[in-house]
Scaffold this motif. Sequence first.
Motif, PDB file in Angstrom:
ATOM      1  N   SER A   1      -7.822  -5.639   4.317  1.00  0.00           N
ATOM      2  CA  SER A   1      -8.593  -5.679   5.562  1.00  0.00           C
ATOM      3  C   SER A   1      -9.505  -4.455   5.628  1.00  0.00           C
ATOM      4  N   GLU A   2     -10.102  -4.252   6.789  1.00  0.00           N
ATOM      5  CA  GLU A   2     -10.971  -3.093   6.986  1.00  0.00           C
ATOM      6  C   GLU A   2     -10.179  -1.825   7.293  1.00  0.00           C
ATOM      7  N   CYS A   3      -8.844  -1.921   7.247  1.00  0.00           N
ATOM      8  CA  CYS A   3      -7.983  -0.787   7.602  1.00  0.00           C
ATOM      9  C   CYS A   3      -8.303   0.433   6.744  1.00  0.00           C
ATOM     10  N   VAL A   4      -8.368   1.611   7.375  1.00  0.00           N
ATOM     11  CA  VAL A   4      -8.644   2.851   6.631  1.00  0.00           C
ATOM     12  C   VAL A   4      -7.393   3.726   6.514  1.00  0.00           C
ATOM     13  N   PHE A   5      -6.246   3.175   6.880  1.00  0.00           N
ATOM     14  CA  PHE A   5      -4.956   3.848   6.701  1.00  0.00           C
ATOM     15  C   PHE A   5      -4.888   5.234   7.345  1.00  0.00           C
ATOM     16  N   CYS A   6      -5.419   5.328   8.553  1.00  0.00           N
ATOM     17  CA  CYS A   6      -5.250   6.581   9.295  1.00  0.00           C
ATOM     18  C   CYS A   6      -3.798   6.719   9.720  1.00  0.00           C
ATOM     19  N   GLY A   7      -3.089   5.577   9.821  1.00  0.00           N
ATOM     20  CA  GLY A   7      -1.684   5.611  10.220  1.00  0.00           C
ATOM     21  C   GLY A   7      -1.483   5.908  11.697  1.00  0.00           C
ATOM     22  N   ASN A   8      -2.574   5.881  12.470  1.00  0.00           N
ATOM     23  CA  ASN A   8      -2.425   6.170  13.899  1.00  0.00           C
ATOM     24  C   ASN A   8      -1.621   5.079  14.603  1.00  0.00           C
ATOM     25  N   CYS A   9      -1.636   3.868  14.049  1.00  0.00           N
ATOM     26  CA  CYS A   9      -0.818   2.776  14.602  1.00  0.00           C
ATOM     27  C   CYS A   9       0.665   3.089  14.405  1.00  0.00           C
TER      28      CYS A   9
ATOM     29  N   ASN B   1       0.862  -1.188   0.000  1.00  0.00           N
ATOM     30  CA  ASN B   1       0.000   0.000   0.000  1.00  0.00           C
ATOM     31  C   ASN B   1       0.898   1.238   0.000  1.00  0.00           C
ATOM     32  N   PRO B   2       0.372   2.381  -0.440  1.00  0.00           N
ATOM     33  CA  PRO B   2       1.243   3.555  -0.563  1.00  0.00           C
ATOM     34  C   PRO B   2       1.472   4.313   0.747  1.00  0.00           C
ATOM     35  N   PHE B   3       0.948   3.822   1.866  1.00  0.00           N
ATOM     36  CA  PHE B   3       0.967   4.618   3.097  1.00  0.00           C
ATOM     37  C   PHE B   3       1.933   4.102   4.165  1.00  0.00           C
ATOM     38  N   ILE B   4       1.819   2.803   4.472  1.00  0.00           N
ATOM     39  CA  ILE B   4       2.531   2.252   5.635  1.00  0.00           C
ATOM     40  C   ILE B   4       3.355   1.039   5.213  1.00  0.00           C
ATOM     41  N   ILE B   5       4.601   0.974   5.706  1.00  0.00           N
ATOM     42  CA  ILE B   5       5.380  -0.253   5.551  1.00  0.00           C
ATOM     43  C   ILE B   5       5.283  -1.019   6.857  1.00  0.00           C
TER      44      ILE B   5
ATOM     45  N   ARG C   1       0.304 -17.934  19.303  1.00  0.00           N
ATOM     46  CA  ARG C   1       0.781 -18.092  20.680  1.00  0.00           C
ATOM     47  C   ARG C   1       2.311 -18.106  20.736  1.00  0.00           C
ATOM     48  N   GLY C   2       2.822 -17.817  21.902  1.00  0.00           N
ATOM     49  CA  GLY C   2       4.251 -17.969  22.186  1.00  0.00           C
ATOM     50  C   GLY C   2       5.123 -17.228  21.199  1.00  0.00           C
ATOM     51  N   PHE C   3       6.163 -17.892  20.740  1.00  0.00           N
ATOM     52  CA  PHE C   3       7.107 -17.265  19.810  1.00  0.00           C
ATOM     53  C   PHE C   3       6.403 -16.850  18.522  1.00  0.00           C
ATOM     54  N   ASN C   4       5.334 -17.548  18.162  1.00  0.00           N
ATOM     55  CA  ASN C   4       4.621 -17.247  16.916  1.00  0.00           C
ATOM     56  C   ASN C   4       3.637 -16.088  17.029  1.00  0.00           C
ATOM     57  N   THR C   5       3.532 -15.542  18.236  1.00  0.00           N
ATOM     58  CA  THR C   5       2.593 -14.429  18.410  1.00  0.00           C
ATOM     59  C   THR C   5       2.950 -13.301  17.444  1.00  0.00           C
ATOM     60  N   LYS C   6       1.937 -12.795  16.768  1.00  0.00           N
ATOM     61  CA  LYS C   6       2.167 -11.617  15.921  1.00  0.00           C
ATOM     62  C   LYS C   6       0.922 -10.747  15.887  1.00  0.00           C
ATOM     63  N   ILE C   7       1.144  -9.503  15.493  1.00  0.00           N
ATOM     64  CA  ILE C   7       0.016  -8.598  15.325  1.00  0.00           C
ATOM     65  C   ILE C   7      -0.542  -8.868  13.937  1.00  0.00           C
ATOM     66  N   SER C   8      -1.847  -9.082  13.875  1.00  0.00           N
ATOM     67  CA  SER C   8      -2.425  -9.556  12.628  1.00  0.00           C
ATOM     68  C   SER C   8      -3.794  -8.936  12.395  1.00  0.00           C
ATOM     69  N   THR C   9      -4.139  -8.818  11.144  1.00  0.00           N
ATOM     70  CA  THR C   9      -5.523  -8.490  10.790  1.00  0.00           C
ATOM     71  C   THR C   9      -6.315  -9.794  10.857  1.00  0.00           C
ATOM     72  N   ALA C  10      -7.621  -9.711  10.696  1.00  0.00           N
ATOM     73  CA  ALA C  10      -8.413 -10.942  10.633  1.00  0.00           C
ATOM     74  C   ALA C  10      -7.913 -11.759   9.451  1.00  0.00           C
TER      75      ALA C  10
ATOM     76  N   ASP D   1     -11.608   1.062  15.504  1.00  0.00           N
ATOM     77  CA  ASP D   1     -11.880   0.124  14.422  1.00  0.00           C
ATOM     78  C   ASP D   1     -11.495  -1.323  14.751  1.00  0.00           C
ATOM     79  N   GLY D   2     -10.486  -1.507  15.592  1.00  0.00           N
ATOM     80  CA  GLY D   2     -10.102  -2.868  15.976  1.00  0.00           C
ATOM     81  C   GLY D   2      -9.755  -3.762  14.804  1.00  0.00           C
ATOM     82  N   VAL D   3      -8.996  -3.222  13.860  1.00  0.00           N
ATOM     83  CA  VAL D   3      -8.651  -3.982  12.652  1.00  0.00           C
ATOM     84  C   VAL D   3      -7.560  -5.009  12.940  1.00  0.00           C
ATOM     85  N   ILE D   4      -6.700  -4.741  13.924  1.00  0.00           N
ATOM     86  CA  ILE D   4      -5.581  -5.633  14.232  1.00  0.00           C
ATOM     87  C   ILE D   4      -5.653  -6.116  15.678  1.00  0.00           C
ATOM     88  N   ASP D   5      -5.043  -7.265  15.890  1.00  0.00           N
ATOM     89  CA  ASP D   5      -4.992  -7.800  17.260  1.00  0.00           C
ATOM     90  C   ASP D   5      -3.851  -8.819  17.334  1.00  0.00           C
TER      91      ASP D   5
END
Lengths: 526, 353
Positions: free
Chosen positions: B191-199, B140-144, B174-183, B166-170
Amino acid sequence: MTNSIDEIAGADFILAIGTNTTETHPVIALQVKKAVRQGAKLAVIDPRVTKLAELADYHLQLNPGTDCALLNGLANVIIAEELWDKDFVAHRTEDFASFRQWVSGYTPQYVERVTGIPADVIYKLAREYAGAENAAILYTMGLTQHISGTANVHAVANLAMLCGQVGKKHSGVNPLRGQNNVQGACDMGALPDVLTGYQKVTSDEVRAKFARAWKVDTLPASAGLTVGEMMAGTQKGCIKAMYIVGENPVLSDANAGDVKEALQKLDFLVVQDIFLTETARLADVVLPAASFAEKEGTFTNTERRVQKVRKAIAPMGRARADWEIICLLAGAMGYTMNYQSPAEIMDEIASLTPSYGGISHARLEKGSLQWPCPNKDHPGTPVLHKEKFVRGRGKFHRAEYIPPQELPDQEYPLLLCTGRRLYHYHTGTMTLRTGALEKYYPGEYLDVNPIDARKWKLTPGCRVRVISRRGEVELVVRITDTIPPGMVFTSFHFPEVPINNLTNPAQDPIAKIPELKVCSVRLELL
Amino acid sequence: MSTITLTINGQQVTVPAGSTILKAAEKLGVFIPTLCHHPQLTAVASCRICVVEVTFKGRKKLVPACMTGAQDGMEVETESAAVVESRRTILELLLANHPQDCLTCGQNGDCRLQDYAFRYNVPGAGFSGERHAYKIEDDNPFIIRDMNKCILCGRCVRMCAEIQGDGVIDFAHRGFNTKISTAMDLPLSKSECVFCGNCAAVCPVGALQEKGLRSSARTWEVKKVKTICPYCGTGCSIELNVKDGRVVGVTSCDGEVNGPALCVKGRFGYGFIHHPDRLTTPLIKKNGRFVEASWEETISLVAEKLTGIKNDHGPDALAVLSSARCTNEENYLLQKFTRAVLGTNNIDHCARL
């Protein structure tokens, strides 16, 4: 707005009418979402299933252009069921008796027939609004861009006054304004009938004050022309020259084809802008202006908050700040405008404008101020109309429902509504040149309901010609059930889709706002 | 309001009841490092980098300063040997699975992990083990989005849920494999992300970077100028990031209207400022074509034409459209010009559009 943005989150009930807040005012929408998370009830009145509607407890998909009937229907129930704020109505308002009488015709059963909203929903919503401790009403152009725009706003104000939901925190009548400084442009008297702070040009006293300050003998006494009237005047040959600053009416105005024709008839057109817009191309002279990043000044936001704009870089090439260009031009016409800085201009504004009386750049450096701010020690006013309204008592205006001027018929069977998209802005002059937004959202669509798609044999991605009585454009079809059957929707952001060639220039008789939200069209598959 | 008095590094401080140790330390100007903490978001105390050593009622222990309430008579040490050892271990663990590519990382110079590694002299991973090898999300042109750099502080998750709403990511897995992910672990663009870039604005490391800004300037090269967003009527405060006379990006600051939040247009819609289409010189149309002209020539031509039409047809043959994009001062001057110089009330703007 009568109230402030951060108060929205504290409301118990939010009535959002004709506002696609998450796309057009995304950061204000955060306050609405916060309110909902904290347990507030949200009612959204909008024919489309917007993101906001998905969050709502009540989504009323009314027939387009029937807002006034619906709002009157709510008032009707509130009066009939004795749910109104008797104390507020008795002490703060006038003309209630007549309001009560004419609104009695808006029974839920009648309103159901007009709006398509079931009577039981009208009862429920009326009770919820009247029963809320603090209820805020939000609205945008979905309410105002109708030939009944003024009546619609009066109906909103009537409802808020009826329930005493104005003049206190977390409530109010809150138009969310669409442009960074549209509030300020109005406050500064860039309107045909008022000088700064809404002081009437027709008042001898007001004109005398400004004439003295501006060192001129007289000032014109009768109200001037609105945008639409200017274009009509140009067609008729009464207007010979126009000076257009930072506007693109060739794309933004209703029935834009006629606007272009009108501008071409002028003897002389000057356009001052940061890009060679579709309007600037028609000009005899183009003056290059500095962007917001290249100048000092102030913007006033939708909650009347005056904030400092700061210069970050030098103007591009030989471009100059708009204020400097105006000073040069005035000088060349024999009138000296000698300002060292925008701060000095603000001092002059403050000296002539009671509501900006206490505002100066020096104060704004320490923090913003919400008008009215009448003197140097005044902290500003987050909530309007606390003890009394500007005119004294709040007047219940007669706001009768009038249907839109042009509705679908056999020849033009679909209703076209226009609006904005999250990723773009107005006529795309800026957002189509960012290197980012236009990459992500590169082209426009016509949103069509699946039922209509079947009826007109449309498939996703097919191209259609959209034709109204005034013009036509070609668009790619997107099939979505966020649009009700019988309606099609698109934006006015893309120059290659000049949708305002199709829209209806019929105006509200008072505000002169065109009916951009409703016109009828037919489709031809390409 | 009831207050609490405690001692931090031997200095007494009094704070309102309910304050955390971190708040009390801030009042004294005592620095405590944080990663997952953000003043506008719920405290979760997950990163533990803010541990401090507390002696209270005869007991001594390490507690997270961001979450632990200050108590009367508490004695707090913010840089004791045990605290420093604990922080160093946390940093070693984080660095054991963090790309050490600071030389080319866009966040270099504005990275909490880097700051704390320097402060506590943790040159690299004290542990060796498995490392993530996620694909960098760049579609996407906004966030890497580089999840290899993610330290799982969860600020982005809370920002998206608590401020953006919006709760797009969570957190996923588990454990070492834990990552931040969209649905369904889809890219943001799907995803439902609107690219506000607040994250990205609250990411303390380089896992979420503003694409344009972080690829065009080192973090220390930019001068930040606080101003107001030029788009809708909300009036969000933004910071223009300026390098060599060019706006290279926008960041959020603690705005009076918007707090730390912006939308996609406010944060990523600045590219028009330096677009090659910008008008840089006055233009006069001659024989149907625009020709570059000097300001002197152009202004005198406009003055002459407007004066001529005013004299021949009267002031009401002139009309002016002002701009909701311009400043108050400019709108004021333009209506003054229209009324006092041209002599007409024919002035309006696009308030109705």
